[in-house]
Design an enzyme around this catalytic site. Sequence first.
Site, PDB file in Angstrom:
ATOM      1  N   ASN A 179      18.214 106.872  16.935  1.00  0.00           N
ATOM      2  CA  ASN A 179      17.996 107.112  18.316  1.00  0.00           C
ATOM      3  C   ASN A 179      19.082 107.304  19.842  1.00  0.00           C
ATOM      4  O   ASN A 179      19.279 106.667  20.270  1.00  0.00           O
ATOM      5  CB  ASN A 179      17.662 106.090  18.876  1.00  0.00           C
ATOM      6  CG  ASN A 179      16.073 105.097  17.165  1.00  0.00           C
ATOM      7  OD1 ASN A 179      15.058 105.951  17.068  1.00  0.00           O
ATOM      8  ND2 ASN A 179      16.509 103.932  16.934  1.00  0.00           N
ATOM      9  N   HIS A 212       6.520  96.034  18.740  1.00  0.00           N
ATOM     10  CA  HIS A 212       7.446  96.617  18.131  1.00  0.00           C
ATOM     11  C   HIS A 212       7.556  95.236  17.247  1.00  0.00           C
ATOM     12  O   HIS A 212       6.926  93.278  18.196  1.00  0.00           O
ATOM     13  CB  HIS A 212       8.337  96.334  19.078  1.00  0.00           C
ATOM     14  CG  HIS A 212       9.847  96.506  17.730  1.00  0.00           C
ATOM     15  ND1 HIS A 212      10.979  95.532  17.473  1.00  0.00           N
ATOM     16  CD2 HIS A 212      10.944  97.973  17.622  1.00  0.00           C
ATOM     17  CE1 HIS A 212      12.148  96.255  16.684  1.00  0.00           C
ATOM     18  NE2 HIS A 212      11.024  97.207  16.449  1.00  0.00           N
ATOM     19  N   GLU A 222       4.940  98.053  25.168  1.00  0.00           N
ATOM     20  CA  GLU A 222       6.185  99.117  24.870  1.00  0.00           C
ATOM     21  C   GLU A 222       6.016 100.327  25.601  1.00  0.00           C
ATOM     22  O   GLU A 222       4.751 100.542  25.981  1.00  0.00           O
ATOM     23  CB  GLU A 222       6.268  99.470  23.846  1.00  0.00           C
ATOM     24  CG  GLU A 222       6.952  98.376  22.431  1.00  0.00           C
ATOM     25  CD  GLU A 222       7.335  99.202  21.521  1.00  0.00           C
ATOM     26  OE1 GLU A 222       7.347 100.429  20.930  1.00  0.00           O
ATOM     27  OE2 GLU A 222       7.153  98.091  20.588  1.00  0.00           O
ATOM     28  N   SER A 227       8.177 102.895  19.655  1.00  0.00           N
ATOM     29  CA  SER A 227       8.455 102.894  18.960  1.00  0.00           C
ATOM     30  C   SER A 227       8.501 104.750  17.873  1.00  0.00           C
ATOM     31  O   SER A 227       9.067 105.217  17.060  1.00  0.00           O
ATOM     32  CB  SER A 227       9.073 102.094  18.442  1.00  0.00           C
ATOM     33  OG  SER A 227       8.564 101.373  17.140  1.00  0.00           O
ATOM     34  N   ASP A 231       8.491  96.527  27.044  1.00  0.00           N
ATOM     35  CA  ASP A 231      10.051  96.591  26.215  1.00  0.00           C
ATOM     36  C   ASP A 231       9.859  98.487  26.278  1.00  0.00           C
ATOM     37  O   ASP A 231       9.326  99.384  25.870  1.00  0.00           O
ATOM     38  CB  ASP A 231       9.353  96.587  24.950  1.00  0.00           C
ATOM     39  CG  ASP A 231      11.517  96.403  23.993  1.00  0.00           C
ATOM     40  OD1 ASP A 231      11.841  97.544  24.139  1.00  0.00           O
ATOM     41  OD2 ASP A 231      11.134  95.798  23.124  1.00  0.00           O
ATOM     42  N   HIS A 288      12.259 103.596  24.129  1.00  0.00           N
ATOM     43  CA  HIS A 288      12.276 104.369  23.743  1.00  0.00           C
ATOM     44  C   HIS A 288      12.667 105.077  24.930  1.00  0.00           C
ATOM     45  O   HIS A 288      12.947 106.306  25.117  1.00  0.00           O
ATOM     46  CB  HIS A 288      12.107 104.388  23.175  1.00  0.00           C
ATOM     47  CG  HIS A 288      12.035 103.831  21.018  1.00  0.00           C
ATOM     48  ND1 HIS A 288      12.585 104.681  20.605  1.00  0.00           N
ATOM     49  CD2 HIS A 288      11.662 103.315  21.022  1.00  0.00           C
ATOM     50  CE1 HIS A 288      13.208 103.762  19.384  1.00  0.00           C
ATOM     51  NE2 HIS A 288      12.744 102.882  19.477  1.00  0.00           N
ATOM     52  N   LYS A 345      20.309 101.892  21.837  1.00  0.00           N
ATOM     53  CA  LYS A 345      19.606 103.720  22.188  1.00  0.00           C
ATOM     54  C   LYS A 345      20.444 104.321  22.426  1.00  0.00           C
ATOM     55  O   LYS A 345      21.640 105.260  22.672  1.00  0.00           O
ATOM     56  CB  LYS A 345      18.054 103.758  21.544  1.00  0.00           C
ATOM     57  CG  LYS A 345      17.589 103.047  20.486  1.00  0.00           C
ATOM     58  CD  LYS A 345      15.921 102.256  21.038  1.00  0.00           C
ATOM     59  CE  LYS A 345      16.372 101.770  19.049  1.00  0.00           C
ATOM     60  NZ  LYS A 345      15.154 100.459  19.451  1.00  0.00           N
TER      61      LYS A 345
HETATM   62  C1  LIG Z   1      14.699  99.092  18.585  1.00  0.00           C
HETATM   63  C2  LIG Z   1      14.118  98.161  19.132  1.00  0.00           C
HETATM   64  C3  LIG Z   1      13.976  97.141  19.755  1.00  0.00           C
HETATM   65  C4  LIG Z   1      15.609  96.493  18.853  1.00  0.00           C
HETATM   66  O1  LIG Z   1      16.964  96.640  19.888  1.00  0.00           O
HETATM   67  P1  LIG Z   1      17.176  96.737  18.850  1.00  0.00           P
HETATM   68  O2  LIG Z   1      18.630  96.072  20.213  1.00  0.00           O
HETATM   69  O3  LIG Z   1      18.111  97.420  18.159  1.00  0.00           O
HETATM   70  O4  LIG Z   1      17.243  95.282  18.668  1.00  0.00           O
HETATM   71  C5  LIG Z   1      13.316  96.218  20.304  1.00  0.00           C
HETATM   72  N1  LIG Z   1      11.978  97.135  20.501  1.00  0.00           N
HETATM   73  C6  LIG Z   1      11.894  98.128  20.394  1.00  0.00           C
HETATM   74  C7  LIG Z   1      10.047  98.477  20.777  1.00  0.00           C
HETATM   75  C8  LIG Z   1      13.025  99.094  19.633  1.00  0.00           C
HETATM   76  O5  LIG Z   1      12.982 100.142  18.942  1.00  0.00           O
END
Ligand SMILES: *Cc1c(COP(=O)(O)O)cnc(C)c1O
Length: 372
Positions: free
Chosen positions: A48, A134, A178, A182, A207, A210, A231
């Site tokens: 990522n 997620h 989101e 993801s 969220d 990505h 990421k």
């Molecule tokens: C990767 C991800 C997370 C977690 O983030 P980290 O910093 O790896 O704990 C949370 N929400 C989504 C949508 C993700 O893809």
Amino acid sequence: MPALNSLLQQKLQDLEKTQQKRAPMAVVRKPGGYVEVAGRQLLSFSCNDYLGLTHHLEVIAAAKEALVRYGAGAGASRLISGSHPFYEELESALSEHKKTEAACVFGSGYLANLGTIPALVGAGDLIVADKLSHACLLDAAKLSGAKLIRFAHNDMKHCKDLLEKYRADYRNCLLVTETIFSMDGDMAPLAELNALAAQYDSWLLTDDAHGLYVAAETPHQSHIQVGTLSKALASYGGYVCGSAQLIDMIKSSARSLIYSTALPPATLAASLAALRVVAAQPELAQTALASARYFAKQMGLSQAQSCIVPLIVGSSEQALNLSKALEENGFYVKAIRPPTVPENTARLRFTFSAYHTQDQIDALVAALKGAL
Ligand SMILES: *Cc1c(COP(=O)(O)O)cnc(C)c1O
């Protein structure tokens, strides 16, 4: 203990039968998108690190300098003695980028969601979440004690029907989604969700794990914007952006912030350096998205909306076989299986980064077509 172990043994065998037993494999990431796995060097399409900044010399130098100056760890939680001044700098940069009043940096994206949602809603409140949200959004929703209901993925009619049916029975309501999903790489209809939030007196939490610095910024601001530094920003940590009141409340009450050690200063320094690199080279984001689009086009898939392109094959076994065939051709692409994704939608999930070249993608496409 023997009873526990035999019970666990039984459960592990059940997982094995359904191909759901998992174990991390040792992987060494190298510059340029290569990974070393079991003594072999492979080109990865499973990281990522969208902007290719984990190995950027400026990012490494900043982390190294902070490491030498400030030590390996933060020593305590943020409310005790762990809140290095880098936090403030990072929070200002993030809230400026998101055009919000304030921001709060957490230990990870997972911890940011786990702390934020229960700080805002609880028993007597309602959470209406996209079905594909997620795992950490759903875990946080459960932890909050609010009533959780889910709408079919990106289905605004279903979302509205649920709000119509349930909203009036609860005190406060949080919509959860989101920005970029993801495992599917598609986008949420944020304009419609914002309108529904307004119509049903609800708050919208998105969220952007990505999307940050990778997807086109949408003009539709959600009330609560969560994301990760792990990421595109190549380091580690999570964040929440929003109003001054929201952030003050989170800093006073989010348990995953208060009861967990602060991030190491070197990690914060790496995120800050990554932000400087993106500011100087905004074209990095375009490069990664263009690669995803090129790949999707070559494979006859619908246009990529993000750096994530899934190739859904169905059974876990098929996905694993395809992953193995690509590995034999020098590519590292992990199979994603239930329960991470719904039953019968096992897939290869390709992620594209700024370091991938067109030649590399052409070679991947040739290998993939051969394997299929
Ligand atoms: C990767 C991800 C997370 C977690 O983030 P980290 O910093 O790896 O704990 C949370 N929400 C989504 C949508 C993700 O893809």
